[in-house]
Design a protein around this motif. Structure first.
Motif, PDB file in Angstrom:
ATOM      1  N   GLY A   1      -4.513  -5.929  10.081  1.00 43.73           N
ATOM      2  CA  GLY A   1      -4.124  -6.186  11.468  1.00 43.73           C
ATOM      3  C   GLY A   1      -4.676  -5.171  12.448  1.00 43.73           C
ATOM      4  O   GLY A   1      -4.138  -4.994  13.541  1.00 43.73           O
ATOM      5  N   CYS A   2      -5.755  -4.483  12.070  1.00 39.54           N
ATOM      6  CA  CYS A   2      -6.427  -3.527  12.963  1.00 39.54           C
ATOM      7  C   CYS A   2      -7.699  -4.247  13.426  1.00 39.54           C
ATOM      8  O   CYS A   2      -8.666  -4.360  12.679  1.00 39.54           O
ATOM      9  CB  CYS A   2      -6.739  -2.247  12.189  1.00 39.54           C
ATOM     10  N   VAL A   3      -7.661  -4.754  14.638  1.00 38.64           N
ATOM     11  CA  VAL A   3      -8.653  -5.745  15.077  1.00 38.64           C
ATOM     12  C   VAL A   3     -10.061  -5.136  15.188  1.00 38.64           C
ATOM     13  O   VAL A   3     -10.253  -4.133  15.883  1.00 38.64           O
ATOM     14  CB  VAL A   3      -8.219  -6.355  16.433  1.00 38.64           C
TER      15      VAL A   3
ATOM     16  N   ARG B   1       3.800 -11.326   9.123  1.00 39.23           N
ATOM     17  CA  ARG B   1       5.039 -11.787   9.772  1.00 39.23           C
ATOM     18  C   ARG B   1       5.926 -10.631  10.231  1.00 39.23           C
ATOM     19  O   ARG B   1       6.982 -10.854  10.811  1.00 39.23           O
ATOM     20  CB  ARG B   1       5.819 -12.699   8.809  1.00 39.23           C
ATOM     21  N   SER B   2       5.510  -9.408   9.929  1.00 48.68           N
ATOM     22  CA  SER B   2       6.334  -8.271  10.366  1.00 48.68           C
ATOM     23  C   SER B   2       5.441  -7.200  10.990  1.00 48.68           C
ATOM     24  O   SER B   2       5.464  -6.033  10.609  1.00 48.68           O
ATOM     25  CB  SER B   2       7.124  -7.694   9.177  1.00 48.68           C
ATOM     26  N   LEU B   3       4.651  -7.634  11.979  1.00 44.87           N
ATOM     27  CA  LEU B   3       3.690  -6.724  12.618  1.00 44.87           C
ATOM     28  C   LEU B   3       4.369  -5.554  13.313  1.00 44.87           C
ATOM     29  O   LEU B   3       3.770  -4.483  13.460  1.00 44.87           O
ATOM     30  CB  LEU B   3       2.826  -7.515  13.620  1.00 44.87           C
TER      31      LEU B   3
ATOM     32  N   GLN C   1      -4.506 -10.798  15.350  1.00 45.03           N
ATOM     33  CA  GLN C   1      -4.153  -9.990  14.172  1.00 45.03           C
ATOM     34  C   GLN C   1      -3.798 -10.883  12.982  1.00 45.03           C
ATOM     35  O   GLN C   1      -4.282 -10.686  11.870  1.00 45.03           O
ATOM     36  CB  GLN C   1      -2.951  -9.086  14.484  1.00 45.03           C
ATOM     37  N   ARG C   2      -2.941 -11.868  13.244  1.00 47.85           N
ATOM     38  CA  ARG C   2      -2.465 -12.727  12.150  1.00 47.85           C
ATOM     39  C   ARG C   2      -3.590 -13.555  11.552  1.00 47.85           C
ATOM     40  O   ARG C   2      -3.677 -13.728  10.338  1.00 47.85           O
ATOM     41  CB  ARG C   2      -1.369 -13.679  12.648  1.00 47.85           C
ATOM     42  N   THR C   3      -4.458 -14.073  12.422  1.00 50.69           N
ATOM     43  CA  THR C   3      -5.571 -14.881  11.911  1.00 50.69           C
ATOM     44  C   THR C   3      -6.432 -14.030  10.976  1.00 50.69           C
ATOM     45  O   THR C   3      -6.839 -14.469   9.899  1.00 50.69           O
ATOM     46  CB  THR C   3      -6.422 -15.443  13.074  1.00 50.69           C
ATOM     47  N   GLY C   4      -6.696 -12.797  11.379  1.00 47.79           N
ATOM     48  CA  GLY C   4      -7.487 -11.903  10.513  1.00 47.79           C
ATOM     49  C   GLY C   4      -6.770 -11.608   9.204  1.00 47.79           C
ATOM     50  O   GLY C   4      -7.366 -11.652   8.132  1.00 47.79           O
TER      51      GLY C   4
ATOM     52  N   ASP D   1       0.825  -1.209   0.000  1.00 54.80           N
ATOM     53  CA  ASP D   1       0.000   0.000   0.000  1.00 54.80           C
ATOM     54  C   ASP D   1       0.865   1.268   0.000  1.00 54.80           C
ATOM     55  O   ASP D   1       1.573   1.552   0.975  1.00 54.80           O
ATOM     56  CB  ASP D   1      -0.894  -0.031   1.259  1.00 54.80           C
ATOM     57  N   PRO D   2       0.802   2.064  -1.070  1.00 52.95           N
ATOM     58  CA  PRO D   2       1.652   3.262  -1.130  1.00 52.95           C
ATOM     59  C   PRO D   2       1.250   4.348  -0.132  1.00 52.95           C
ATOM     60  O   PRO D   2       2.033   5.270   0.125  1.00 52.95           O
ATOM     61  CB  PRO D   2       1.477   3.761  -2.576  1.00 52.95           C
ATOM     62  N   ALA D   3       0.047   4.242   0.437  1.00 51.44           N
ATOM     63  CA  ALA D   3      -0.384   5.261   1.403  1.00 51.44           C
ATOM     64  C   ALA D   3       0.311   5.096   2.755  1.00 51.44           C
ATOM     65  O   ALA D   3       0.352   6.028   3.557  1.00 51.44           O
ATOM     66  CB  ALA D   3      -1.902   5.190   1.602  1.00 51.44           C
ATOM     67  N   LEU D   4       0.858   3.901   3.003  1.00 55.54           N
ATOM     68  CA  LEU D   4       1.438   3.631   4.324  1.00 55.54           C
ATOM     69  C   LEU D   4       2.876   4.132   4.428  1.00 55.54           C
ATOM     70  O   LEU D   4       3.652   4.027   3.482  1.00 55.54           O
ATOM     71  CB  LEU D   4       1.430   2.130   4.624  1.00 55.54           C
ATOM     72  N   LYS D   5       3.205   4.625   5.584  1.00 58.61           N
ATOM     73  CA  LYS D   5       4.587   5.020   5.851  1.00 58.61           C
ATOM     74  C   LYS D   5       5.469   3.769   5.882  1.00 58.61           C
ATOM     75  O   LYS D   5       6.593   3.764   5.389  1.00 58.61           O
ATOM     76  CB  LYS D   5       4.632   5.732   7.205  1.00 58.61           C
ATOM     77  N   SER D   6       4.927   2.707   6.485  1.00 56.72           N
ATOM     78  CA  SER D   6       5.712   1.486   6.661  1.00 56.72           C
ATOM     79  C   SER D   6       4.864   0.292   6.235  1.00 56.72           C
ATOM     80  O   SER D   6       3.829   0.024   6.835  1.00 56.72           O
ATOM     81  CB  SER D   6       6.098   1.394   8.143  1.00 56.72           C
ATOM     82  N   ASN D   7       5.288  -0.393   5.182  1.00 58.17           N
ATOM     83  CA  ASN D   7       4.545  -1.573   4.735  1.00 58.17           C
ATOM     84  C   ASN D   7       4.869  -2.761   5.634  1.00 58.17           C
ATOM     85  O   ASN D   7       5.943  -2.811   6.239  1.00 58.17           O
ATOM     86  CB  ASN D   7       4.885  -1.886   3.269  1.00 58.17           C
ATOM     87  N   PHE D   8       3.940  -3.705   5.719  1.00 55.85           N
ATOM     88  CA  PHE D   8       4.138  -4.840   6.624  1.00 55.85           C
ATOM     89  C   PHE D   8       3.302  -6.028   6.168  1.00 55.85           C
ATOM     90  O   PHE D   8       2.425  -5.891   5.300  1.00 55.85           O
ATOM     91  CB  PHE D   8       3.764  -4.455   8.058  1.00 55.85           C
ATOM     92  N   THR D   9       3.608  -7.175   6.762  1.00 51.13           N
ATOM     93  CA  THR D   9       2.808  -8.383   6.523  1.00 51.13           C
ATOM     94  C   THR D   9       2.470  -8.981   7.888  1.00 51.13           C
ATOM     95  O   THR D   9       2.884  -8.446   8.929  1.00 51.13           O
ATOM     96  CB  THR D   9       3.586  -9.445   5.717  1.00 51.13           C
TER      97      THR D   9
END
Ligand code: ADP
Length: 485
Positions: free
Chosen positions: A394-396, A273-275, A456-459, A263-271
Motif C-alpha cells: 500500500g505504498c503507492v 481492509r485495515s489500511l 492502494q487497495r488495487t495495488g 511481516d514480523p518487521a512491521l510494528k503494525s500488521n495490516f491488510t
C-alpha cells in the motif's frame, strides 16, 4: 518425473543478497516446484553461505579449479536443495561478494566467476558423480561462463544440456581484457565472435547471450528495449540476432516474505481492509528517521544510489517535494557524490528529510509498510522489485516509464482512475520537471483519501505472486528439453 534444473547464481536469499537477483533466485525453486520442476541452486561459498550450511555433505573435489583447489558441498536450506562451491581462495573473503571494503571490485573477479562457471558446467554436464540435471539455468554475468565451458569444453559425458540464461541487468557485463583468455582453460576455438570474444576482450555476459538456448530477461518491455543502443549497452546487435530466443518474464515477489499481514518487521500488521493500521508504522518511521510528525505524504526510497536509479535527481527535486507538503525517508548506499548532495539537501530541510545510508533489510520492510509513496525514478529498470513491494504494502509507486516499471504499474490517468485500475503514477523522462510533476500528481491524489485508498487497495490486491512467472519459466524448460530430446 520432475524436470531437474540446476540454477547457477552468485546470490540467493536467504543466504546472500546485494540486489534483486538474490530475491529472484531465492524465490524460483519454490515457484517452480509447483510446476513439476525440481530446482537445485548452486552458489559460491562466501563466508555467509558457508556459515549457513555448516559442514554440508561433500560431493566432489577439484584439485585445481582454474588453479585453486575447491570442493562441492550439498545442503538443504529452508527445504531447498543447495550446492555450494567451497573454494576459499576465491570466495572466503569478508564484505561484498564483488568488492573489497573500499568499494573496489576484486581484481580477480574474472577468475573467481570463471571458476564458478567451470564448476557449474562440470556439474551440469554430468562430470560430478550422482548429480544429474536435465537443464541448466544461469543468472547474470557471474554465472554466464557456465555456457562457455558447457559449449566449448564440457568434461562430462551427459550430452549437450539445454541452457537458459536470465539477464537481470544488461549494465553489468563482466568484460575483461583479452590477456585473461589464456588463463580460462578454454580451447582456442572459444576465442571467436561466436564464443567469448567481445570487442577485443572477454565478455562473460556476452558469452551467455551468445551460447544459451534461450535468453530471458525480467520484463517484456526490457526485452524489447535491449535491442536499442541506449539499453543494450553494446550488446544490442547480438540481442537482435537472437530474435525470439530472447523473452521477457516479469519477476514475481516472495509473498511469504513480503506480506504486510504477517511481516514480523512491521510494528503494525495490516491488510487492504485495515489500511488505517499503517499509521503506527508511519509514526515509527518518523521516529527512526528523525522526521517531524505529520499526516502529510511521506515519500520513501529504498535503492542503490546510482545514476541508473535516478538517485541524482532526488537532491534537485527535494525543495519541490517539501514545498508541496511532503517529507522524504531514504534508505540506500552508493555513489559518494549523490550521498553528499542528499546530505546537503537534508541539511536545508531539518525534520523533513531523513537519510539512512547502508543496507538494512528489516528497515526496507518497515518503510514499505509506513511510507505513503515510493519513488522509483530509474533511467532503466530491467524489472524492479521495490515498486512491487510498494504495491503489496500500500505504498503507492511513482515510477519512470521504462522496463519493468512500465509493465507493472498502471498510471492513475483519468481513464484508469475511473475504471479503478490505477495502481500508481508513471512519468516520462528522468529529470527535474518530469519527477516534480509526478510528485505534484501524487500529492494531489493523496489529498483525496477515498481515491488514494482505492489506488492502494488495487495495488495490494494485484497478483504479483510467482505463480504466473513460474509457469512461464517451466514452459521454456519443457520446450528446450523437448527440442533437445
Ligand atoms: P537492483 O537489483 O537493480 O538493485 P531491484 O529493485 O530489482 O533493484 O532490487 C533491489 C532489492 O534490494 C530490493 O529487494 C530492495 O528492497 C533491496 N534494497 C536495495 N537497497 C537496499 C538497502 N539499502 N537496504 C535494504 N534493501 C535494499
Amino acid at each position: 518425473m520432475p524436470l531437474n534444473v540446476l540454477s547457477v547464481t552468485s546470490e540467493a536469499v536467504p543466504l546472500v543478497k546485494t540486489g534483486g537477483l538474490a530475491d529472484v533466485a531465492g524465490a524460483l525453486p519454490a515457484a517452480l516446484a509447483q510446476q513439476g520442476v525440481a530446482m537445485t541452486t548452486l552458489l559460491p561459498g562466501y563466508p555467509a553461505v558457508g556459515a549457513a550450511i555448516g559442514k554440508g555433505k561433500r560431493l566432489h573435489k577439484w584439485d585445481s579449479l582454474l588453479g585453486e583447489p575447491a570442493q562441492l558441498l550439498g545442503a538443504k536450506v529452508g527445504g531447498q536443495d543447495v550446492l555450494v562451491l567451497d573454494a576459499p581462495a576465491y570466495f572466503a573473503r569478508d564484505g561484498n561478494p564483488y568488492m573489497d571494503s573500499t568499494g573496489k571490485d576484486w581484481d580477480d573477479n574474472w577468475r573467481r566467476f570463471a571458476a564458478f562457471g567451470r564448476a557449474a558446467a562440470d556439474i551440469a554436464s554430468g562430470a560430478v558423480k550422482k548429480l544429474s540435471f536435465d537443464l541448466v539455468h544461469t543468472h547474470d554475468w557471474q554465472a554466464a561462463m557456465t555456457l562457455a565451458y558447457l559449449r566449448h569444453a564440457p568434461f562430462g559425458s551427459g550430452g549437450p544440456k539445454p541452457a537458459v540464461m536470465t539477464i537481470h541487468n544488461m549494465a553489468f557485463q563482466g568484460w575483461y581484457d583479452r590477456t585473461i583468455f589464456s588463463d580460462l582453460e578454454l580451447p582456442k576455438k572459444a576465442w571467436s565472435i561466436d564464443g567469448v570474444e567481445t570487442y577485443g576482450g572477454v565478455g562473460f555476459l556476452k558469452s551467455g547471450l551468445q551460447l544459451a538456448d534461450m535468453v530471458t530477461t525480467v520484463s517484456p518491455t526490457y526485452a524489447r528495449e535491449i535491442v536499442r543502443a541506449e539499453f543494450g549497452m553494446g550488446l544490442e546487435g547480438l540481442v537482435a540476432t537472437r530474435g525470439d530466443r530472447v523473452r521477457g518474464i516479469v519477476n514475481g515477489i516472495d509473498t511469504a516474505e513480503w506480506n504486510p499481514a504477517t511481516d514480523p518487521a512491521l510494528k503494525s500488521n495490516f491488510t487492504s481492509r485495515s489500511l488505517a493500521k499503517r499509521k503506527a508504522n508511519k509514526r515509527a518511521l518518523e521516529k527512526h528517521f528523525g522526521l517531524e510528525k505529520s499526516d502529510g505524504p511521506l515519500f520513501i526510497m529504498v535503492t542503490r544510489l546510482t545514476w541508473q536509479k535516478g538517485a541524482d535527481v532526488i537532491p534537485e527535486v527535494l525543495d519541490h517535494l517539501i514545498g508541496n507538503g511532503g517529507r522524504l525517508a531514504l534508505l540506500g548506499s552508493g555513489d559518494a557524490e549523490i550521498v553528499a548532495a542528499l546530505k546537503a539537501g537534508a541539511a536545508r530541510h531539518p525534520g523533513k528529510v531523513g537519510l539512512h545510508f547502508g543496507y538494512d533489510e528489516a528497515l526496507s520492510h518497515q518503510m514499505q509498510g509506513g511510507g505513503d509513496v515510493i519513488l522509483v525514478p530509474s533511467r532503466f529498470e530491467p524489472c524492479g522489485l521495490t515498486q512491487l513491494y510498494g504495491l503489496a504494502y500500500g505504498c503507492v509507486p511513482v515510477v519512470s516509464r521504462t522496463g519493468g516499471l512500465s509493465d507493472t504499474i498502471i498510471d492513475a490517468n483519468p481513464a484508469a482512475l475511473a475504471s479503478g485500475a490505477a495502481t500508481g503514477i508513471q512519468f516520462d523522462g528522468v529529470h527535474y520537471h518530469a519527477l516534480a510533476a509526478a510528485i505534484s500528481r501524487a500529492v494531489e491524489l493523496y489529498r483525496q483519501p477515498k481515491v488514494w485508498q482505492k489506488i492502494q487497495r488495487t495495488g495490494m490486491n494485484a497478483d504479483f505472486s510467482w505463480a504466473r512467472s513460474g509457469a512461464e519459466y517451466a514452459a521454456i524448460y519443457r520446450q528446450l528439453t523437448e527440442e533437445n530430446a
